[in-house]
Design a protein around this motif. Structure first.
Motif, PDB file in Angstrom:
ATOM      1  N   ARG A 176      -4.667 -17.101  12.978  1.00  0.00           N
ATOM      2  CA  ARG A 176      -4.937 -15.878  11.994  1.00  0.00           C
ATOM      3  C   ARG A 176      -3.592 -15.891  11.114  1.00  0.00           C
ATOM      4  NH1 ARG A 176      -6.342 -13.146  17.167  1.00  0.00           N
ATOM      5  NH2 ARG A 176      -8.729 -12.886  17.146  1.00  0.00           N
ATOM      6  N   LEU A 177      -3.555 -15.500   9.949  1.00  0.00           N
ATOM      7  CA  LEU A 177      -2.602 -15.694   8.886  1.00  0.00           C
ATOM      8  C   LEU A 177      -2.723 -14.451   7.895  1.00  0.00           C
ATOM      9  CD1 LEU A 177      -0.172 -16.883   7.619  1.00  0.00           C
ATOM     10  CD2 LEU A 177      -1.681 -18.486   6.272  1.00  0.00           C
ATOM     11  N   MET A 178      -1.576 -13.604   8.068  1.00  0.00           N
ATOM     12  CA  MET A 178      -1.674 -12.499   7.474  1.00  0.00           C
ATOM     13  C   MET A 178      -0.458 -12.453   6.373  1.00  0.00           C
ATOM     14  SD  MET A 178      -2.108  -8.564   8.265  1.00  0.00           S
ATOM     15  CE  MET A 178      -1.110  -8.770   9.857  1.00  0.00           C
ATOM     16  N   LEU A 179      -0.412 -12.330   5.161  1.00  0.00           N
ATOM     17  CA  LEU A 179       0.499 -12.470   4.081  1.00  0.00           C
ATOM     18  C   LEU A 179       0.490 -11.529   3.084  1.00  0.00           C
ATOM     19  CD1 LEU A 179       0.059 -16.386   3.266  1.00  0.00           C
ATOM     20  CD2 LEU A 179       1.669 -15.204   4.865  1.00  0.00           C
ATOM     21  N   ASP A 180       1.684 -10.929   2.856  1.00  0.00           N
ATOM     22  CA  ASP A 180       1.444  -9.648   1.912  1.00  0.00           C
ATOM     23  C   ASP A 180       1.232 -10.321   0.434  1.00  0.00           C
ATOM     24  OD1 ASP A 180       3.048  -6.786   1.251  1.00  0.00           O
ATOM     25  OD2 ASP A 180       3.586  -8.379  -0.532  1.00  0.00           O
ATOM     26  N   SER A 181       0.503  -9.544  -0.202  1.00  0.00           N
ATOM     27  CA  SER A 181      -0.120  -9.771  -1.587  1.00  0.00           C
ATOM     28  C   SER A 181       0.595 -10.006  -2.578  1.00  0.00           C
ATOM     29  CB  SER A 181      -1.062  -8.667  -2.003  1.00  0.00           C
ATOM     30  OG  SER A 181      -1.879  -8.851  -3.060  1.00  0.00           O
ATOM     31  N   ALA A 182       1.786  -9.110  -2.642  1.00  0.00           N
ATOM     32  CA  ALA A 182       2.686  -9.268  -3.884  1.00  0.00           C
ATOM     33  C   ALA A 182       3.811 -10.571  -3.277  1.00  0.00           C
ATOM     34  CB  ALA A 182       3.485  -7.978  -4.133  1.00  0.00           C
ATOM     35  N   GLY A 183       4.154 -10.345  -2.388  1.00  0.00           N
ATOM     36  CA  GLY A 183       5.258 -11.586  -1.816  1.00  0.00           C
ATOM     37  C   GLY A 183       4.688 -12.815  -1.993  1.00  0.00           C
ATOM     38  N   SER A 184       3.554 -13.268  -1.622  1.00  0.00           N
ATOM     39  CA  SER A 184       2.773 -14.606  -1.643  1.00  0.00           C
ATOM     40  C   SER A 184       1.717 -14.633  -2.708  1.00  0.00           C
ATOM     41  CB  SER A 184       2.081 -14.434  -0.187  1.00  0.00           C
ATOM     42  OG  SER A 184       3.066 -14.190   0.921  1.00  0.00           O
ATOM     43  N   ILE A 185       2.205 -14.114  -3.608  1.00  0.00           N
ATOM     44  CA  ILE A 185       1.085 -14.336  -4.800  1.00  0.00           C
ATOM     45  C   ILE A 185       0.917 -15.549  -5.308  1.00  0.00           C
ATOM     46  CG2 ILE A 185       2.999 -13.866  -6.685  1.00  0.00           C
ATOM     47  CD1 ILE A 185       0.855 -12.541  -8.016  1.00  0.00           C
ATOM     48  N   GLU A 186       2.093 -16.659  -5.076  1.00  0.00           N
ATOM     49  CA  GLU A 186       1.749 -17.967  -5.389  1.00  0.00           C
ATOM     50  C   GLU A 186       0.970 -18.600  -4.645  1.00  0.00           C
ATOM     51  OE1 GLU A 186       5.367 -20.386  -6.837  1.00  0.00           O
ATOM     52  OE2 GLU A 186       6.306 -18.434  -7.098  1.00  0.00           O
ATOM     53  N   LEU A 215      -4.277   3.050  -7.709  1.00  0.00           N
ATOM     54  CA  LEU A 215      -4.469   4.619  -7.926  1.00  0.00           C
ATOM     55  C   LEU A 215      -4.404   5.349  -6.736  1.00  0.00           C
ATOM     56  CD1 LEU A 215      -7.461   4.317 -10.535  1.00  0.00           C
ATOM     57  CD2 LEU A 215      -4.937   4.840 -11.026  1.00  0.00           C
ATOM     58  N   PHE A 216      -4.579   4.610  -5.447  1.00  0.00           N
ATOM     59  CA  PHE A 216      -4.766   5.366  -4.239  1.00  0.00           C
ATOM     60  C   PHE A 216      -3.571   5.091  -3.413  1.00  0.00           C
ATOM     61  CE2 PHE A 216      -8.959   4.673  -6.057  1.00  0.00           C
ATOM     62  CZ  PHE A 216      -9.365   6.067  -6.069  1.00  0.00           C
ATOM     63  N   ARG A 217      -2.712   4.414  -3.552  1.00  0.00           N
ATOM     64  CA  ARG A 217      -1.628   4.041  -2.540  1.00  0.00           C
ATOM     65  C   ARG A 217      -0.286   3.583  -3.353  1.00  0.00           C
ATOM     66  NH1 ARG A 217      -3.871  -1.022   0.596  1.00  0.00           N
ATOM     67  NH2 ARG A 217      -3.186  -2.566  -0.763  1.00  0.00           N
ATOM     68  N   ARG A 218       0.990   3.557  -2.619  1.00  0.00           N
ATOM     69  CA  ARG A 218       2.150   3.360  -3.539  1.00  0.00           C
ATOM     70  C   ARG A 218       2.285   1.803  -3.634  1.00  0.00           C
ATOM     71  NH1 ARG A 218       7.430   6.351  -1.981  1.00  0.00           N
ATOM     72  NH2 ARG A 218       8.095   4.356  -3.195  1.00  0.00           N
ATOM     73  N   LEU A 219       2.655   1.598  -4.607  1.00  0.00           N
ATOM     74  CA  LEU A 219       2.674  -0.035  -5.171  1.00  0.00           C
ATOM     75  C   LEU A 219       3.849  -0.852  -4.511  1.00  0.00           C
ATOM     76  CD1 LEU A 219       1.352  -1.924  -7.371  1.00  0.00           C
ATOM     77  CD2 LEU A 219       3.303  -1.383  -8.906  1.00  0.00           C
ATOM     78  N   ASP A 220       4.965   0.004  -3.961  1.00  0.00           N
ATOM     79  CA  ASP A 220       5.931  -0.885  -3.479  1.00  0.00           C
ATOM     80  C   ASP A 220       6.228  -0.796  -1.973  1.00  0.00           C
ATOM     81  OD1 ASP A 220       6.632   2.046  -3.511  1.00  0.00           O
ATOM     82  OD2 ASP A 220       8.718   1.627  -3.800  1.00  0.00           O
ATOM     83  N   VAL A 221       4.983  -0.474  -1.215  1.00  0.00           N
ATOM     84  CA  VAL A 221       4.897  -0.372   0.265  1.00  0.00           C
ATOM     85  C   VAL A 221       4.577  -1.764   0.374  1.00  0.00           C
ATOM     86  CG1 VAL A 221       3.808   0.300   2.440  1.00  0.00           C
ATOM     87  CG2 VAL A 221       4.446   1.872   0.403  1.00  0.00           C
ATOM     88  N   ARG A 222       5.226  -2.689   1.163  1.00  0.00           N
ATOM     89  CA  ARG A 222       5.027  -3.963   1.283  1.00  0.00           C
ATOM     90  C   ARG A 222       4.897  -4.383   2.817  1.00  0.00           C
ATOM     91  NH1 ARG A 222       2.231  -3.964  -2.277  1.00  0.00           N
ATOM     92  NH2 ARG A 222       1.357  -5.814  -1.145  1.00  0.00           N
ATOM     93  N   GLN A 223       4.183  -5.534   3.034  1.00  0.00           N
ATOM     94  CA  GLN A 223       4.269  -5.974   4.643  1.00  0.00           C
ATOM     95  C   GLN A 223       5.346  -7.087   4.787  1.00  0.00           C
ATOM     96  OE1 GLN A 223       4.225  -6.688   7.610  1.00  0.00           O
ATOM     97  NE2 GLN A 223       1.963  -5.847   7.871  1.00  0.00           N
ATOM     98  N   HIS A 224       6.375  -6.473   5.248  1.00  0.00           N
ATOM     99  CA  HIS A 224       7.648  -7.229   5.080  1.00  0.00           C
ATOM    100  C   HIS A 224       8.122  -7.941   6.291  1.00  0.00           C
ATOM    101  CE1 HIS A 224      12.322  -7.673   4.235  1.00  0.00           C
ATOM    102  NE2 HIS A 224      11.641  -8.186   2.925  1.00  0.00           N
ATOM    103  N   ARG A 225       7.302  -7.983   7.378  1.00  0.00           N
ATOM    104  CA  ARG A 225       7.488  -8.584   8.527  1.00  0.00           C
ATOM    105  C   ARG A 225       7.502  -9.968   8.631  1.00  0.00           C
ATOM    106  NH1 ARG A 225       6.419  -3.260  11.320  1.00  0.00           N
ATOM    107  NH2 ARG A 225       4.103  -2.958  11.156  1.00  0.00           N
TER     108      ARG A 225
END
Length: 487
Positions: A176-186, A215-225
């Protein structure tokens, strides 16, 4: 036509008035620190259009309603799992060192369990070697591999990790692999996603970015683990992203990224696993609770009973302010020496006061930060704190051999905090973060050795020269300080 324009004019004015009134109410109704509240109010009144836009994206909304409901549900179920874990009395450490006792008591009362003993730890400081060890562990995996990262950038040795994962999945290992959408955009734009999914790897895009979700949640809350779990007994965590440091952000001119990772064998993987399980369920709605540790696993590490580890996780749905409380408790526990490394230094007033107070009561306090930075905003915002720190007797070292990305705190060479948390507002209050709290003198000495190497590769900031910096430099610092609660 004039009446129509007047109606439009009054409608715009009325809408603007309602927005301003609503934002003021939201700022004042929730108890924030005075600087944060004032920063929001002044930004909205001085730069109304910009201020309202910033509030809309970064002000109040955290997770979407679906994720909130899941987060509330999983904690009730996780509490039952924690009760079952407590029955495994053989994994818990009863005593802690004097310097670590207060912090471990805080963790026990707020998180429900004591520190975990009988773990074998290794501090990894070279990203390439860390990747090579990780690849070996992936190929040796027998049952399952779980990963979460903020950034996975394709290229170089990161591709070797991807290949190892694919080959492991093909031989029947559950991956299982979980990656942050913004950080791992490439990564999500690369062919690797499809290749992994075809091999059987479950790939999840965490906190996915799109126009509707904005529209429904903060843009800058990131999965930083940054977490790796293998066979429920090997775990990794620290500051390293899944990147090749030779290739990553070289155009920014900051040099090679310097990271710390901790590799652990033992039952602490179980408590790290519950953090991963919660994150996975928030994103997918599926539960994957880790297995409880057996006595057989414990016997393999019985010679390491002096070590005690706690896992602190933060983010929406996790114990509120836990990371901040842990940092304060650790700093106030220092009696002789306190060493902090962080790439982003924009502390809360409480943390700044705790650090200065430690120095003023005779503790040798050193802060190591990068000389070269990938964030101009944070670099300038952090400078405004230097005068107060230097006046209190804190030594500030600026690392010159790359971008020091390590996040660590060492107290009296006994109590270590290593993880993903930066000393800035986003890490302290917003992101999904993780910190390992380690009560072990051998690990502490190893961390001290690494930190002293950082110091040898740094410039010591001179108080007299700093006080002589130009007036306009100080003005720029104050402007960014004004924005610091919003960074």
């Amino acid at each position: 036509m004039d009446i129509f324009y007047k109606l439009i004019k009054w409608l715009v004015f009325f809408t603007y008035f309602l927005l301003i009134a609503n934002i003021n109410f939201q700022v004042l109704i929730k108890r924030r620190s005075v600087p944060v509240s004032m920063s929001w109010i002044l930004t909205i009144y001085i730069f109304p259009l910009i201020g309202i836009s910033i509030w809309f994206f970064f002000g109040e909304l955290y997770l979407g309603n679906r994720e909130k409901k899941i987060a509330n549900r999983i904690w009730s179920m996780s509490n039952k799992w924690i009760k079952d874990l407590k029955s495994c009395e053989y994994i818990f450490q009863i005593k802690n060192s004097e310097v670590a006792r207060s912090l471990f008591q805080l963790c026990k009362h707020r998180q429900g369990i004591s520190g975990i003993k009988s773990n074998r730890l290794k501090l990894l400081t070279n990203t390439k070697k860390t990747m090579e060890i990780l690849i070996r562990d992936i190929y040796l995996a027998r049952h399952n591999i779980e990963m979460v990262f903020y950034i996975w950038k394709p290229g170089g040795i990161a591709d070797d990790v991807a290949i190892a994962l694919i080959e492991s999945a093909k031989r029947g290992i559950r991956c299982r692999l979980m990656l942050d959408s913004a950080g791992s955009i490439e990564f999500f734009r690369s062919p690797w996603v499809e290749l992994m999914r075809k091999s059987g790897i479950q790939v999840v895009e965490a906190l996915k970015l799109n126009l509707i979700r904005i529209l429904f949640r903060r843009l800058d809350v990131r999965q930083h683990r940054k977490i790796i779990l293998i066979d429920d007994y090997i775990s990794y965590s620290g500051s390293m992203n899944l990147i090749d440091p030779i290739l990553f952000k070289q155009s920014s001119g900051v040099g090679k990224w310097i990271d710390l990772m901790t590799r652990i064998e033992g039952p602490i993987a179980t408590t790290i696993g519950i953090v991963y399980s919660c994150d996975w369920e928030i994103e997918t709605g599926l539960k994957i609770l880790p297995k409880l540790p057996s006595r057989n696993v414990l016997n393999n590490y019985s010679r390491n009973n002096d070590t005690s580890i706690q896992v602190i996780a933060s983010g929406p749905g996790f114990p509120e302010n836990m990371i901040h409380q842990a940092l304060l408790t650790a700093i106030y526990s220092a009696r002789n020496e306190l060493i902090i490394t962080t790439p982003y230094f924009v502390p809360s007033d409480d943390l700044l006061h705790a650090i200065c107070t430690a120095a003023q009561r005779g503790v040798q306090v050193s802060i190591i930060i990068p000389l070269y930075h990938d964030s101009i905003l944070v670099k300038w915002a952090s400078r405004v704190f230097f005068s107060e720190l230097l006046a209190a007797g804190v030594k500030i070292y600026q690392f010159k051999k790359g971008l020091l990305h390590s996040k660590s705190i060492l107290v009296d060479r006994q109590l270590s905090l290593v993880g993903t948390v930066n000393l800035d507002m986003r890490s302290l209050w917003l992101n999904f973060e993780i910190t390992l709290v380690i009560d072990d003198i051998n690990f502490g000495h190893n961390l001290a050795f690494i930190q002293n190497q950082y110091i040898c590769d740094s410039f010591l900031l001179d108080k007299k020269k700093w006080d002589m910096r130009s007036y306009w430099t100080q003005v720029i610092e104050k402007i960014f300080y004004f924005l610091s609660p919003l960074l």
